[in-house]
Design a protein around this motif. Sequence first.
Motif: not given
Length: 597
Positions: A55-84
Amino acid sequence: MDRQGWLQQAMAALQHAQPAQAAALLREALHADPTDAEAARLLSAALLATGDGEGALRVLDEALSHRPQWAPLHAARGEVQSRLGNTAEAEAAFEAALRIQPNDRVALRSLLRLWLQLSRPAQVLERIDRTFPHAIPPDFLRIRAEALIAAGRGDDAAMLSAGFGADRSCLAADLQLALSLSQAQQAGAAESLARRLLPTHRPEAWFALARALLAQDRLGEAEAALVEVVRHAPGHLLAQEDLVQLRWTRSGDPAIATAALDEALRRDPACTALLVHKARLYDYARGPEAARALLADAARQRPDDALLAQACAEFALKFDAAVAVRDAERAWQLAPQRPGVAIALADATLAAGQPDRALRLATALLAQDPADQHALAVQAVALRQLGKPEYGELYDYSRFVSATLLETPSGWNRLEDYLGDLAGALRRMHLAKAHPVGQSLRGGTQTHQELEKSEDPAIRAFFQAIDGPIRRHLTAIGPGSDPLRRRYSENYAIRGIWSVQLRASGFHTNHFHQEGWFSSACYIDLPPAISDDCQDGWLQFGQPGYPTSPPTGPDHFIRPQPGLLALFPSYFWHGTVPFTGSPDHTRLTIAFDIVPA
């Protein structure tokens, strides 16, 4: 409520460990503005805290479709993928954040920690030195020290740590570093760093100090430090485990050993991890039936507790295979991805006469980790029971096992003289009264000091005496495609080295070494019972550490002799035959594991 109110309340809920409440507030914020990237980032953290990584990944992917150049979203996605456990995806996400914002220290720290987890210390060192060519910030100095330790440069890490102050912003990193320094045989540096952290009044600082003192064989001081940990944090599992181990080996009395553990259980009787550890002591002090009986009532009261079911299976394995299968299947149904559940079921099915099922489970585990020594050990016995020729390929005694004499080290003219001096040095280290919890020996003692750091000349010379035999063994093995030889390297590193002194009737239960590549047994001094006339005290291979149906006995033996070094794959089931004798007869050995370097 406006956006700022939603975010402030959500952050307060996260700080108070209320992720579900935070998620509800953040969904309201996103409903009002689906492009709110900060609300999406916080929502992903809340969902991850509830266990909903997808669910966290889905939220981040949707947010990145709006703000693809916002670094904290990519970093958050990295944290989720690492936890998974998706390390490649996590690495790519952190790198994406750093391409957008090269000075994002949060993303860089996470990337470096990921590389340490993936055993890539050289990459960590290069990235830190390239990013900070002039002055490395304190938090990255800590990561650099961890990388130095992982790269085998513990002395350099110890020198670096000497300049660290008790900086609260780096407290967590310093605590981890102190523990790592102890593991890297830099106990003096670990102690100095831990003592500087004591004024923070964190139980973890006392724990780091205890580990450093244990590594220096200062047992009384270590016990006092562990008592401080559990006084402030009764549920600190590692401290409770160390305190049980220390008090048990010093006293041989289960009641003394579990006093602090029992007090913690009185405060929190539902703490499964503490109860399971008490059961592990019972297994060593009173037998597996007593251990499982200790857990039985709790298991009935908490039928959905996967850890309890798994522990019950592991103890039942030694005396009732049918019960072990039932317990392991319950753990599998509750938490199939829990570490250890699949192999517990594989062990139980092998014991219960289901080698086909055990083989399937072990093979699946090896597909995930080809170096899983436990899975290889189960696979081998299953192949043997099924009459498969692959067993002989895994357990190729003629090719994979060697038994040769030590080389006489510099400073001694005869091997016999060296062994006499080595035996005296080792016996001075055998101060315990009982065999340790979690090890294979019964009826004897094991050193817990780091032999690598000993200043005794005979112990220091041991590493010279074994080097030639090890290198010749590795050369004879050579590279190959099987599970052992695919890890081939001309060089090696020792991972754990200890001495065991068995008394009459003592023995090693059949076991394997999960963390090794090759394991060893080196015989220093032997009792009169060991001879060619019987197999008392001999090293045996092939028999698993629990009864099987049909019975699986040993199929290879090595007769010990003073100065003999036996080397064999770590996944080989091995143990010893008990020996008879008078109370003053002992069997003194050194054992160690090696890994490719």
